[in-house]
Scaffold this motif. Sequence first.
Motif, PDB file in Angstrom:
ATOM      1  N   ALA A 103       0.822  -1.211   0.000  1.00  0.00           N
ATOM      2  CA  ALA A 103       0.000   0.000   0.000  1.00  0.00           C
ATOM      3  C   ALA A 103       0.854   1.258   0.000  1.00  0.00           C
ATOM      4  O   ALA A 103       0.392   2.321  -0.415  1.00  0.00           O
ATOM      5  CB  ALA A 103      -0.930   0.009   1.207  1.00  0.00           C
ATOM      6  N   GLY A 104       2.101   1.140   0.445  1.00  0.00           N
ATOM      7  CA  GLY A 104       2.966   2.308   0.538  1.00  0.00           C
ATOM      8  C   GLY A 104       3.925   2.464  -0.613  1.00  0.00           C
ATOM      9  O   GLY A 104       4.932   3.168  -0.495  1.00  0.00           O
ATOM     10  N   LEU A 105       3.640   1.818  -1.751  1.00  0.00           N
ATOM     11  CA  LEU A 105       4.562   1.875  -2.885  1.00  0.00           C
ATOM     12  C   LEU A 105       4.607   3.245  -3.545  1.00  0.00           C
ATOM     13  O   LEU A 105       5.551   3.569  -4.244  1.00  0.00           O
ATOM     14  CB  LEU A 105       4.162   0.815  -3.930  1.00  0.00           C
ATOM     15  CG  LEU A 105       4.435  -0.642  -3.553  1.00  0.00           C
ATOM     16  CD1 LEU A 105       3.933  -1.567  -4.650  1.00  0.00           C
ATOM     17  CD2 LEU A 105       5.922  -0.875  -3.316  1.00  0.00           C
ATOM     18  N   GLY A 106       3.588   4.066  -3.334  1.00  0.00           N
ATOM     19  CA  GLY A 106       3.538   5.362  -3.994  1.00  0.00           C
ATOM     20  C   GLY A 106       2.992   5.233  -5.407  1.00  0.00           C
ATOM     21  O   GLY A 106       2.627   4.150  -5.862  1.00  0.00           O
ATOM     22  N   GLY A 107       2.965   6.355  -6.120  1.00  0.00           N
ATOM     23  CA  GLY A 107       2.432   6.351  -7.472  1.00  0.00           C
ATOM     24  C   GLY A 107       0.924   6.457  -7.460  1.00  0.00           C
ATOM     25  O   GLY A 107       0.301   6.750  -6.435  1.00  0.00           O
ATOM     26  N   PRO A 108       0.281   6.199  -8.597  1.00  0.00           N
ATOM     27  CA  PRO A 108      -1.180   6.297  -8.681  1.00  0.00           C
ATOM     28  C   PRO A 108      -1.869   5.396  -7.662  1.00  0.00           C
ATOM     29  O   PRO A 108      -1.417   4.280  -7.398  1.00  0.00           O
ATOM     30  CB  PRO A 108      -1.474   5.843 -10.117  1.00  0.00           C
ATOM     31  CG  PRO A 108      -0.218   6.133 -10.872  1.00  0.00           C
ATOM     32  CD  PRO A 108       0.896   5.887  -9.896  1.00  0.00           C
ATOM     33  N   VAL A 109      -2.968   5.879  -7.110  1.00  0.00           N
ATOM     34  CA  VAL A 109      -3.680   5.138  -6.074  1.00  0.00           C
ATOM     35  C   VAL A 109      -4.151   3.787  -6.587  1.00  0.00           C
ATOM     36  O   VAL A 109      -4.085   2.774  -5.875  1.00  0.00           O
ATOM     37  CB  VAL A 109      -4.881   5.969  -5.556  1.00  0.00           C
ATOM     38  CG1 VAL A 109      -5.753   5.133  -4.633  1.00  0.00           C
ATOM     39  CG2 VAL A 109      -4.389   7.203  -4.825  1.00  0.00           C
ATOM     40  N   GLU A 110      -4.618   3.725  -7.838  1.00  0.00           N
ATOM     41  CA  GLU A 110      -5.122   2.466  -8.384  1.00  0.00           C
ATOM     42  C   GLU A 110      -4.033   1.392  -8.377  1.00  0.00           C
ATOM     43  O   GLU A 110      -4.305   0.219  -8.120  1.00  0.00           O
ATOM     44  CB  GLU A 110      -5.657   2.673  -9.793  1.00  0.00           C
ATOM     45  CG  GLU A 110      -7.034   3.319  -9.824  1.00  0.00           C
ATOM     46  CD  GLU A 110      -7.576   3.411 -11.243  1.00  0.00           C
ATOM     47  OE1 GLU A 110      -6.823   3.102 -12.188  1.00  0.00           O
ATOM     48  OE2 GLU A 110      -8.749   3.789 -11.387  1.00  0.00           O
ATOM     49  N   GLU A 111      -2.785   1.797  -8.675  1.00  0.00           N
ATOM     50  CA  GLU A 111      -1.687   0.822  -8.688  1.00  0.00           C
ATOM     51  C   GLU A 111      -1.406   0.320  -7.282  1.00  0.00           C
ATOM     52  O   GLU A 111      -1.133  -0.869  -7.080  1.00  0.00           O
ATOM     53  CB  GLU A 111      -0.440   1.453  -9.296  1.00  0.00           C
ATOM     54  CG  GLU A 111      -0.557   1.736 -10.791  1.00  0.00           C
ATOM     55  CD  GLU A 111       0.725   2.294 -11.383  1.00  0.00           C
ATOM     56  OE1 GLU A 111       1.766   2.271 -10.677  1.00  0.00           O
ATOM     57  OE2 GLU A 111       0.692   2.757 -12.539  1.00  0.00           O
ATOM     58  N   ALA A 112      -1.455   1.201  -6.285  1.00  0.00           N
ATOM     59  CA  ALA A 112      -1.233   0.778  -4.905  1.00  0.00           C
ATOM     60  C   ALA A 112      -2.339  -0.151  -4.432  1.00  0.00           C
ATOM     61  O   ALA A 112      -2.081  -1.139  -3.734  1.00  0.00           O
ATOM     62  CB  ALA A 112      -1.138   2.011  -3.996  1.00  0.00           C
ATOM     63  N   ILE A 113      -3.577   0.151  -4.822  1.00  0.00           N
ATOM     64  CA  ILE A 113      -4.701  -0.719  -4.451  1.00  0.00           C
ATOM     65  C   ILE A 113      -4.533  -2.092  -5.089  1.00  0.00           C
ATOM     66  O   ILE A 113      -4.740  -3.125  -4.438  1.00  0.00           O
ATOM     67  CB  ILE A 113      -6.034  -0.075  -4.873  1.00  0.00           C
ATOM     68  CG1 ILE A 113      -6.328   1.141  -3.996  1.00  0.00           C
ATOM     69  CG2 ILE A 113      -7.175  -1.080  -4.794  1.00  0.00           C
ATOM     70  CD1 ILE A 113      -7.574   1.906  -4.402  1.00  0.00           C
ATOM     71  N   ALA A 114      -4.158  -2.120  -6.382  1.00  0.00           N
ATOM     72  CA  ALA A 114      -3.965  -3.396  -7.073  1.00  0.00           C
ATOM     73  C   ALA A 114      -2.827  -4.186  -6.438  1.00  0.00           C
ATOM     74  O   ALA A 114      -2.928  -5.409  -6.258  1.00  0.00           O
ATOM     75  CB  ALA A 114      -3.674  -3.151  -8.550  1.00  0.00           C
ATOM     76  N   ALA A 115      -1.728  -3.511  -6.065  1.00  0.00           N
ATOM     77  CA  ALA A 115      -0.593  -4.200  -5.444  1.00  0.00           C
ATOM     78  C   ALA A 115      -0.977  -4.756  -4.076  1.00  0.00           C
ATOM     79  O   ALA A 115      -0.574  -5.863  -3.700  1.00  0.00           O
ATOM     80  CB  ALA A 115       0.593  -3.239  -5.321  1.00  0.00           C
ATOM     81  N   THR A 116      -1.759  -4.000  -3.317  1.00  0.00           N
ATOM     82  CA  THR A 116      -2.201  -4.466  -2.006  1.00  0.00           C
ATOM     83  C   THR A 116      -3.114  -5.674  -2.145  1.00  0.00           C
ATOM     84  O   THR A 116      -3.029  -6.637  -1.370  1.00  0.00           O
ATOM     85  CB  THR A 116      -2.940  -3.331  -1.270  1.00  0.00           C
ATOM     86  OG1 THR A 116      -2.106  -2.169  -1.238  1.00  0.00           O
ATOM     87  CG2 THR A 116      -3.282  -3.744   0.153  1.00  0.00           C
TER      88      THR A 116
END
Length: 347
Positions: A103-116
């Motif tokens: 969740a703390g990867l940074g960048g666009p929120v959608e990418e962080a949500i997908a990574a989480t």
Amino acid sequence: MTASPPIAELSDRARDIFRRVVDGYIHNGQPVGSKTLALAGLNLSPASIRSVLAQLEDVGLLAAPHTSAGRMPTELGLRLFVDGMMQALEPSAEERATIESRAGLGGPVEEAIAATTAALSGLSACAGLVMVPKHEQVLRSIGFVPLSHGQALAVLVSEDGAVENRVVDLPPGVGPAALIEAGNYMSATLSGLTLAAARARIEHELAQGRAALDSAARALIERGIAVWSEDGERRPVLIVRGQARLLDDAATADLDRVRDLLDDLDGKQEIAALLDSARAGDATRIFIGAENKLFALSGSSVIAKPFRGSDGRVVGVVGVIGPTRLNYARVVPMVDFTAATLARLMG
């Protein structure tokens, strides 16, 4: 659907045996027999154990597959277990750190949500699901780059740093000067607005004749904002990660069920509708098998939890989907923690 008997109606002996059958089935996906239970330390004879198993089958909590002498919990039995007998296992420090780091990867929120969601999939051994609202991009700038005669590339940069491109068919008479004029006007006028607000602003400005633009630039602006708005309306709201995790060793013996489940996941609108039903309230929702008609064939379970933004409103739902034998005691708290993590991300 037939209601399961209250836990209080089961004897201590029946509750103990039932719990052991559920635990064994969840652990290895196989029916549990009386001999296995006798070896597990029960101070009962195999005959007594078989008698209790038969009673649990009679009330609909257990079933005996025709290929095995053992018993496995029915969907009714799993519901009784989840609602009244399960002891939740909180995520470990390592599991929490894994989810939070994505969740703390940074960048666009959608990418962080997908990574989480991908991290949740890996830790739960299920497919991860997250439903988010249609992304309301806030514009920083819009420009147009000529491609060939009759087409240009519309380049949108949003406030979160995301850059997206779309090919736009050019109206007749649009030359390089009009591309520059249109881009400058849109960036100056629409910066800080969402796409919906930008479209309304453009339509109002043009209708009032306030935009000092030539006809070519005006036509390009109308076409460009329309392309982005239409794209936003079609933007998918459901992210699925980790479908391959559904193909575990136990699944190979029931490939038809897995195939049905993967087909279910292709029907994103139906899955999204199911997750949307979990938006009300704060509680974690658990859908087991045929309790939802979507999974009547695949025999799957969904665990889902809404998460809120900084204003307290529900902004999305995160969860997992897997076989009904998934480890509810471990996965339910993991989904809860992921929802809390995404709420902090959206704050």
